[in-house]
Design a protein around this motif. Structure first.
Motif, short mmCIF file in Angstrom:
data_model
loop_
_atom_site.label_atom_id
_atom_site.label_comp_id
_atom_site.label_asym_id
_atom_site.label_seq_id
_atom_site.Cartn_x
_atom_site.Cartn_y
_atom_site.Cartn_z
N GLN A 198 69.57 56.19 30.38
CA GLN A 198 69.69 57.64 30.59
C GLN A 198 70.69 58.16 29.58
O GLN A 198 71.77 57.61 29.44
CB GLN A 198 70.21 57.93 32.00
CG GLN A 198 69.30 57.39 33.06
CD GLN A 198 70.02 57.19 34.38
OE1 GLN A 198 71.24 57.21 34.44
NE2 GLN A 198 69.25 57.04 35.43
N HIS A 249 72.13 61.08 37.55
CA HIS A 249 71.22 60.91 38.69
C HIS A 249 72.00 61.19 39.97
O HIS A 249 73.22 61.39 39.93
CB HIS A 249 70.58 59.52 38.72
CG HIS A 249 71.54 58.37 38.57
ND1 HIS A 249 71.14 57.06 38.53
CD2 HIS A 249 72.91 58.32 38.47
CE1 HIS A 249 72.19 56.26 38.40
NE2 HIS A 249 73.28 57.01 38.37
N SER A 279 72.25 59.06 42.36
CA SER A 279 72.67 57.78 42.94
C SER A 279 74.18 57.66 43.20
O SER A 279 74.58 56.98 44.15
CB SER A 279 72.16 56.63 42.08
OG SER A 279 70.76 56.65 42.03
N ARG A 283 70.86 65.36 31.81
CA ARG A 283 70.61 64.33 30.79
C ARG A 283 70.50 64.96 29.41
O ARG A 283 70.04 66.10 29.29
CB ARG A 283 69.33 63.55 31.11
CG ARG A 283 69.54 62.65 32.31
CD ARG A 283 68.36 61.77 32.60
NE ARG A 283 68.50 61.28 33.98
CZ ARG A 283 67.58 60.59 34.63
NH1 ARG A 283 66.45 60.29 34.03
NH2 ARG A 283 67.78 60.20 35.87
N GLN A 297 67.28 66.25 41.65
CA GLN A 297 66.76 65.04 42.28
C GLN A 297 67.13 65.05 43.75
O GLN A 297 68.00 65.80 44.17
CB GLN A 297 67.43 63.79 41.68
CG GLN A 297 66.94 63.40 40.30
CD GLN A 297 67.49 62.02 39.89
OE1 GLN A 297 68.53 61.60 40.35
NE2 GLN A 297 66.76 61.35 39.03
N GLU A 348 68.08 61.93 46.59
CA GLU A 348 68.33 60.51 46.75
C GLU A 348 68.23 60.19 48.24
O GLU A 348 68.65 61.00 49.07
CB GLU A 348 69.78 60.25 46.29
CG GLU A 348 70.15 58.82 46.16
CD GLU A 348 69.74 58.26 44.80
OE1 GLU A 348 69.31 59.04 43.92
OE2 GLU A 348 69.83 57.04 44.63
N PHE A 394 65.57 48.83 38.19
CA PHE A 394 66.77 49.68 38.18
C PHE A 394 67.92 48.75 38.52
O PHE A 394 67.80 47.94 39.45
CB PHE A 394 66.68 50.79 39.23
CG PHE A 394 65.51 51.71 39.05
CD1 PHE A 394 65.58 52.81 38.20
CD2 PHE A 394 64.32 51.49 39.74
CE1 PHE A 394 64.50 53.65 38.04
CE2 PHE A 394 63.23 52.33 39.59
CZ PHE A 394 63.32 53.41 38.73
N PHE A 446 70.57 48.99 40.16
CA PHE A 446 71.21 49.10 41.48
C PHE A 446 70.31 48.71 42.64
O PHE A 446 70.68 48.85 43.80
CB PHE A 446 71.76 50.52 41.69
CG PHE A 446 70.98 51.59 40.97
CD1 PHE A 446 71.27 51.89 39.64
CD2 PHE A 446 69.95 52.25 41.60
CE1 PHE A 446 70.52 52.85 38.95
CE2 PHE A 446 69.22 53.22 40.93
CZ PHE A 446 69.51 53.52 39.59
N VAL A 447 69.10 48.23 42.34
CA VAL A 447 68.22 47.76 43.41
C VAL A 447 67.60 46.41 43.04
O VAL A 447 67.42 46.10 41.87
CB VAL A 447 67.09 48.77 43.73
CG1 VAL A 447 67.62 49.94 44.54
CG2 VAL A 447 66.40 49.26 42.46
N GLY A 468 61.54 56.37 41.89
CA GLY A 468 62.06 55.01 41.82
C GLY A 468 62.71 54.64 43.15
O GLY A 468 63.27 55.50 43.84
N CYS A 469 62.64 53.35 43.49
CA CYS A 469 63.25 52.93 44.75
C CYS A 469 63.46 51.42 44.75
O CYS A 469 63.14 50.74 43.77
CB CYS A 469 62.38 53.34 45.93
SG CYS A 469 60.75 52.59 45.88
N ALA A 527 67.11 52.28 48.88
CA ALA A 527 67.47 53.55 48.25
C ALA A 527 66.27 54.05 47.47
O ALA A 527 65.44 53.25 47.02
CB ALA A 527 68.66 53.38 47.33
N PHE A 528 66.15 55.36 47.37
CA PHE A 528 65.12 55.91 46.48
C PHE A 528 65.68 57.17 45.82
O PHE A 528 66.64 57.78 46.32
CB PHE A 528 63.82 56.22 47.24
CG PHE A 528 63.97 57.25 48.33
CD1 PHE A 528 63.93 58.62 48.05
CD2 PHE A 528 64.14 56.85 49.65
CE1 PHE A 528 64.07 59.55 49.06
CE2 PHE A 528 64.28 57.78 50.67
CZ PHE A 528 64.24 59.13 50.37
N GLY A 529 65.10 57.54 44.68
CA GLY A 529 65.53 58.76 44.00
C GLY A 529 64.32 59.42 43.36
O GLY A 529 63.54 58.76 42.68
N1 PHE Z 1 68.55 56.84 40.01
C1 PHE Z 1 67.22 56.53 39.55
C2 PHE Z 1 66.85 57.51 38.42
O1 PHE Z 1 67.44 58.53 38.33
C3 PHE Z 1 66.21 56.60 40.66
C4 PHE Z 1 66.43 55.57 41.72
C5 PHE Z 1 67.20 55.83 42.82
C6 PHE Z 1 65.84 54.32 41.62
C7 PHE Z 1 67.41 54.89 43.79
C8 PHE Z 1 66.01 53.36 42.57
C9 PHE Z 1 66.78 53.64 43.66
O2 PHE Z 1 65.96 57.29 37.66
#
Ligand code: PHE
Length: 342
Positions: free
Chosen positions: A155, A170, A172, A196, A210, A212, A250, A252-253, A284-285, A307-309
């Motif tokens: 990013q 993001h 997150s 960004r 976004q 989250e 990603f 963080f997952v 994304g998740c 987590a998802f975003g």
């Molecule tokens: N933070 C990621 C993004 O901005 C999205 C994401 C969030 C992916 C949480 C996985 C878990 O692209």
């Protein structure tokens, strides 16, 4: 001179009373009291008068000027009334509908954030927000993106000058902040602006939104992620929506996934919008990475979760078949008025 002045007053009053519209009225006023008008011309002779006469003629000239101004005002009001009477006489139709007053409405993004909040509140989630100006730790390090990690290039970041802050890339970091201040079980959704270093085009904007999602407990697993996302996206986009989970990365997952949804244009049959695949990439998740758990003091042996975003503009563009992200930020009423409001 006195006689001449009185004559001038009389002619002026007759002319004013005969004026047929405001333009004419203004012309007449100017021709008498303007800088090159008759009254001014007459007063040029003032200097040849005796002092005694000056004392009489001077004030009289001023009085005439005032009187003429009053006459002009009166005639102007009369003309207005005549025009109004003419309109309301012949073709005034009291049954015609009036002009609909323009009322304000919520921006589609604001409205959609409210829908996201309602949806997740009904699933027992909390709502949280975090700062748009973030520090490196919350935006990257605590999310298992250490310095020099190539994922920092994923990013393009807008950094502040001379101070160790950035515009969050993001939502997150709000996960981290929420876990720092709340103990599991955790269910939270965090909408907000992100930034960004992108050039503006039909699908990119340096600022967008976004939301989250984060759920942490002792047994929270992928089935919960799939269930929650399916219920939420069906409610937010379309009741018949199908979801497809594809493995992705990603930091963080782990495992990380991307979710595709059936194309709302062709209902999965394949069209130009989904490039004939029937699916559209949505968000994304994944399961929260053990390192992320550790960074907020949670034992990954004891707790787990997902987590998802998701991008809000992207989601709205898919839902309403909007082909240019810039429409969201130009605030053209012709665009904004097309969104349903309650
Ligand atoms: N933070 C990621 C993004 O901005 C999205 C994401 C969030 C992916 C949480 C996985 C878990 O692209």
């Amino acid at each position: 001179m006195k006689v001449k002045l009185e004559e001038l007053r009389a002619t002026a009053i007759t002319a004013i009373a005969a004026a047929k519209n405001d333009d004419e009225l203004y012309e007449i006023e100017r021709s008498f009291t303007g800088r090159k008008g008759q009254l001014t011309a007459l007063l040029k002779g003032l200097k040849d008068l005796s002092n005694e006469d000056k004392r009489i003629v001077g004030p009289l000239a001023n009085k005439i000027k005032d009187d003429l101004q009053i006459e002009v005002g009166k005639r102007s009001a009369e003309l207005k009334k005549e025009a109004f009477d003419a309109m309301s006489g012949a073709f005034f139709d009291a049954s015609l509908p009036g002009n609909r007053p323009v009322v304000g409405r919520l921006h589609p993004i604001t409205k959609f954030i409210q829908e996201i909040e309602d949806t997740f509140l009904s699933l027992n989630f909390d709502i949280a927000e975090g700062p748009e100006v973030e520090d490196d730790y919350h935006n990257f390090t605590a999310l298992n993106i250490p310095e020099d990690h190539p994922a920092r290039d994923m990013q393009d970041t807008l950094w502040a000058k001379n101070i160790p802050y950035l515009l969050r890339t993001h939502t997150s970091p709000v996960q981290i902040r929420y876990m720092e201040s709340h103990k599991p079980p955790i269910r939270v959704v965090c909408p907000g602006r992100v930034y960004r270093k992108d050039d503006v085009d039909a699908t990119h904007s340096p600022m967008f939104h976004q939301f989250e999602g984060l759920m942490i407990d002792k047994t929270t697993n992928l089935a919960h992620l799939k269930g929650i996302l399916t219920v939420a996206l069906r409610r937010l986009i379309h009741p018949d929506l199908e979801l497809r989970f594809r493995s992705s990365y990603f930091p963080f997952v782990e495992p990380g996934m991307e979710v595709d949804v059936t194309c709302v244009m062709c209902n999965g049959d394949g069209c130009h919008v989904c490039k004939r695949s029937g699916w559209i990439e949505m968000l994304g998740c994944g399961m929260v990475h053990p390192n992320v758990m550790k960074s907020v003091g949670l034992d990954p042996q004891e707790y787990q979760g997902f987590a998802f975003g998701a991008g809000i503009e992207r989601l709205l563009m898919i839902k309403f078949q909007i082909n240019d992200i810039r429409l969201f930020f130009e605030n053209d009423p012709r665009f904004l008025e097309q969104f349903p409001q309650i």
